[in-house]
Scaffold this motif. Structure first.
Motif, mmCIF file in Angstrom:
data_model
loop_
_atom_site.group_PDB
_atom_site.id
_atom_site.type_symbol
_atom_site.label_atom_id
_atom_site.label_comp_id
_atom_site.label_asym_id
_atom_site.label_seq_id
_atom_site.Cartn_x
_atom_site.Cartn_y
_atom_site.Cartn_z
ATOM 1 N N THR A 79 -0.702 45.008 -10.449
ATOM 2 C CA THR A 79 -0.626 43.572 -10.188
ATOM 3 C C THR A 79 0.608 43.189 -9.379
ATOM 4 O OG1 THR A 79 -1.830 43.102 -12.242
ATOM 5 C CG2 THR A 79 -0.574 41.290 -11.263
ATOM 6 N N GLU A 80 1.771 43.681 -9.779
ATOM 7 C CA GLU A 80 3.006 43.290 -9.102
ATOM 8 C C GLU A 80 2.974 43.671 -7.630
ATOM 9 O OE1 GLU A 80 2.816 45.052 -11.852
ATOM 10 O OE2 GLU A 80 3.526 43.586 -13.362
ATOM 11 N N GLU A 81 2.471 44.872 -7.352
ATOM 12 C CA GLU A 81 2.403 45.314 -5.968
ATOM 13 C C GLU A 81 1.375 44.492 -5.198
ATOM 14 O OE1 GLU A 81 2.276 49.488 -3.492
ATOM 15 O OE2 GLU A 81 1.002 49.332 -5.276
ATOM 16 N N TRP A 82 0.225 44.211 -5.837
ATOM 17 C CA TRP A 82 -0.789 43.439 -5.137
ATOM 18 C C TRP A 82 -0.302 42.042 -4.783
ATOM 19 C CZ3 TRP A 82 -4.460 43.517 -1.957
ATOM 20 C CH2 TRP A 82 -5.236 42.375 -1.733
ATOM 21 N N LEU A 83 0.468 41.408 -5.665
ATOM 22 C CA LEU A 83 0.973 40.067 -5.372
ATOM 23 C C LEU A 83 1.853 40.082 -4.126
ATOM 24 C CD1 LEU A 83 1.813 38.786 -8.981
ATOM 25 C CD2 LEU A 83 -0.108 38.123 -7.519
ATOM 26 N N THR A 84 2.625 41.165 -3.959
ATOM 27 C CA THR A 84 3.448 41.300 -2.756
ATOM 28 C C THR A 84 2.572 41.481 -1.527
ATOM 29 O OG1 THR A 84 5.247 42.309 -4.036
ATOM 30 C CG2 THR A 84 5.274 42.661 -1.660
ATOM 31 N N ILE A 85 1.528 42.321 -1.650
ATOM 32 C CA ILE A 85 0.599 42.532 -0.540
ATOM 33 C C ILE A 85 -0.108 41.219 -0.191
ATOM 34 C CG2 ILE A 85 -1.516 43.719 0.164
ATOM 35 C CD1 ILE A 85 -0.673 46.012 -1.712
ATOM 36 N N GLU A 86 -0.547 40.505 -1.222
ATOM 37 C CA GLU A 86 -1.260 39.249 -1.011
ATOM 38 C C GLU A 86 -0.402 38.245 -0.251
ATOM 39 O OE1 GLU A 86 -4.192 36.782 -3.884
ATOM 40 O OE2 GLU A 86 -2.113 36.866 -4.552
ATOM 41 N N GLN A 87 0.874 38.160 -0.630
ATOM 42 C CA GLN A 87 1.781 37.246 0.061
ATOM 43 C C GLN A 87 1.956 37.667 1.518
ATOM 44 O OE1 GLN A 87 5.173 38.078 1.125
ATOM 45 N NE2 GLN A 87 5.345 36.030 2.050
ATOM 46 N N GLY A 88 2.066 38.976 1.736
ATOM 47 C CA GLY A 88 2.232 39.476 3.096
ATOM 48 C C GLY A 88 1.000 39.227 3.953
ATOM 49 N N LEU A 89 -0.197 39.379 3.366
ATOM 50 C CA LEU A 89 -1.424 39.129 4.101
ATOM 51 C C LEU A 89 -1.580 37.644 4.437
ATOM 52 C CD1 LEU A 89 -3.918 41.445 2.175
ATOM 53 C CD2 LEU A 89 -3.002 41.796 4.475
ATOM 54 N N ALA A 90 -1.222 36.783 3.484
ATOM 55 C CA ALA A 90 -1.291 35.338 3.741
ATOM 56 C C ALA A 90 -0.332 34.953 4.868
ATOM 57 C CB ALA A 90 -0.961 34.569 2.467
ATOM 58 N N GLN A 91 0.861 35.557 4.863
ATOM 59 C CA GLN A 91 1.825 35.284 5.929
ATOM 60 C C GLN A 91 1.285 35.748 7.285
ATOM 61 O OE1 GLN A 91 5.122 37.945 6.276
ATOM 62 N NE2 GLN A 91 6.591 36.323 6.802
ATOM 63 N N ARG A 92 0.655 36.933 7.307
ATOM 64 C CA ARG A 92 0.110 37.463 8.566
ATOM 65 C C ARG A 92 -1.032 36.588 9.071
ATOM 66 N NH1 ARG A 92 0.817 42.584 10.739
ATOM 67 N NH2 ARG A 92 -0.725 43.196 12.337
ATOM 68 N N SER A 93 -1.882 36.121 8.164
ATOM 69 C CA SER A 93 -2.978 35.245 8.554
ATOM 70 C C SER A 93 -2.453 33.922 9.102
ATOM 71 C CB SER A 93 -3.905 34.989 7.369
ATOM 72 O OG SER A 93 -4.619 36.150 7.026
ATOM 73 N N THR A 94 -1.396 33.404 8.501
ATOM 74 C CA THR A 94 -0.775 32.175 9.011
ATOM 75 C C THR A 94 -0.268 32.377 10.431
ATOM 76 O OG1 THR A 94 -0.115 31.446 6.793
ATOM 77 C CG2 THR A 94 1.088 30.503 8.647
#
Length: 437
Positions: A100-115
């Motif tokens: 979970t902890e790692e995925w939350l970091t990935i999720e934030q990074g993907l949202a930033q890239r999509s932005t």
């Protein structure tokens, strides 16, 4: 804005995977399941314990059952474009587990890239400040067939222009995720991920339940709600369709699967027509107005009137209706330019210019041969790089320098010298080592 990422793994059906501290420590690759001292990573212990409790025959039975379910569901990935000989989707029962902890970091990074990619799309078809300020070389954009001048100034209702964004990720040897490519034109994969989950939950239900897997339903509910909101200015009950290239498409199963799951009509270009400034779907009951089109047809093939006249997949006049704001396409036409591999080299500067920050998920090291220094670096190090066309096409392929013979290497160098701005090179990042062999 929605984003997705996934890993598709295949396995040999008639061999039981072996748990394994038995295999050698991988060189230059990240081991997902075991630490350097060959101890299981904590988040892998539960699934390993369950798999070890199964006999060879029990494991093989589960693998065969999974393939049987996929075959019965019609889950195919048809690379040969032959509807009479489709390939059944191959599924590895051993999931790639991310805590979970790692995925939350990935999720934030993907949202930033999509932005960032959303802002990039707005700029390229709007004020073009990136080009005016020299952040992106103009030849990368204006020589790319994916840049549709007909779409300049065309916008999608709402805050975002890029509505669905898929990212190809790979771990480097240290375990850091890197982005090696982006899919923005007609991203696929979400439907296969959903089918994978459904099969795994039936074949190994105890492991699936005990692992407290993060559900996918929320993504699809959010996605459906977002699509419905795009037409809220003129209707409270929008008609949404999935525009498919047809049965010859390699991902036709997913298109049909998603349409059924989301409750949308699956249509081809011949099922739609443009009349009175709107798009209409033909049916036995007459014409029904279409408000939102989730397309799986590439940009250039969507409108025979303004784009490719030889296309059999699109709807003549579609772009004119989009300009008038009477139908919404997801993703919008022209978004294919964002898939250009050459753009990856300039993403750090683009991110700094548009957002004032750097991406938390870095992109793989990339060199564009249209740049003088990059050109000479690529020629000097071609044996350790991946060479790609700067313009991504469905029939384009990459050349892995370390696999080329001397003759092939010299031939490739000559091609690069003739048209350097047509080529991009990326560092080679071996895929992660799977826990089972």
């Amino acid at each position: 804005m929605q984003f997705q990422t996934g890993t598709f793994l295949t396995s040999v059906i008639d061999e039981k995977p072996t748990l394994s501290s038995a295999y050698d420590t991988p060189m230059h690759a990240y081991d997902e399941a075991f630490t350097e001292d060959r101890q299981p990573r904590p988040h892998w212990e539960s699934i390993m314990s369950h798999m070890e409790s199964l006999t060879n025959e029990e494991m093989l039975d589960r693998q065969r059952r999974a393939q049987r379910i996929l075959r019965e569901d019609g889950a195919t990935y048809n690379l040969s474009s032959d509807p009479l000989t489709p390939s059944v989707w191959s599924l590895d029962l051993i999931p790639n587990i991310i805590q979970t902890e790692e995925w939350l970091t990935i999720e934030q990074g993907l949202a930033q890239r999509s932005t960032l990619f959303d802002l990039l799309l707005k700029d390229l078809y709007g004020s073009q400040e990136l080009l005016k300020n020299g952040i992106i070389p103009s030849e990368i954009i204006f020589s790319h067939p994916g840049f549709l001048r007909q779409c300049h100034g065309v916008t999608v209702p709402g805050a975002h222009q890029l509505l669905l964004h898929a990212v190809d990720l790979v771990r480097d040897p240290s375990g850091q995720f890197q982005a090696i490519g982006d899919r923005t034109q007609a991203p696929n994969g979400a439907g296969y991920a959903l089918e994978n989950r459904a099969v795994v939950s039936r074949v190994i239900p105890n492991s699936f339940r005990d692992s407290q897997v993060r559900r996918l339903a929320g993504f699809f509910l959010s996605f459906k709600s977002m699509l419905s909101s795009l037409a809220s200015q003129w209707t409270d009950t929008p008609r949404i369709v999935v525009l498919s290239p047809g049965a010859l498409s390699s991902t036709y199963f997913e298109q049909a699967y998603l349409a059924n799951y989301l409750g949308f009509s699956l249509v081809q270009g011949s099922d739609l027509t443009v009349r009175n400034g709107a798009v209409w779907m033909k049916s036995l009951n007459g014409l029904a107005r279409v408000d939102v089109i989730l397309r799986r047809v590439d940009d250039a093939y969507c409108d025979q009137a303004e784009l490719r006249a030889d296309s059999f997949l699109g709807v003549p006049g579609l772009l004119e209706v989009v300009r008038a704001g009477n139908v919404v396409l997801a993703n919008p036409l022209g978004s294919g330019i964002l898939e250009a591999p050459a753009l990856i080299k300039f993403l750090p500067a683009i991110s700094e210019f548009l957002m004032g920050e750097q991406l938390t998920i870095p992109s793989v090291a990339t060199w564009w041969c249209g740049d003088h220094d990059d050109f000479h670096y690529v020629l000097a190090n071609i044996q350790s790089l991946i060479i790609k066309p700067a313009i991504r096409r469905h029939d384009s392929s990459s050349a892995y320098g370390h696999t080329l013979t001397e003759k092939q290497k010299l031939s490739l160098i000559e091609k690069i010298k003739k048209h350097p701005h047509f080529y991009v090179a990326q560092s080679y990042v071996p895929g992660p080592c799977p826990p089972f062999g």
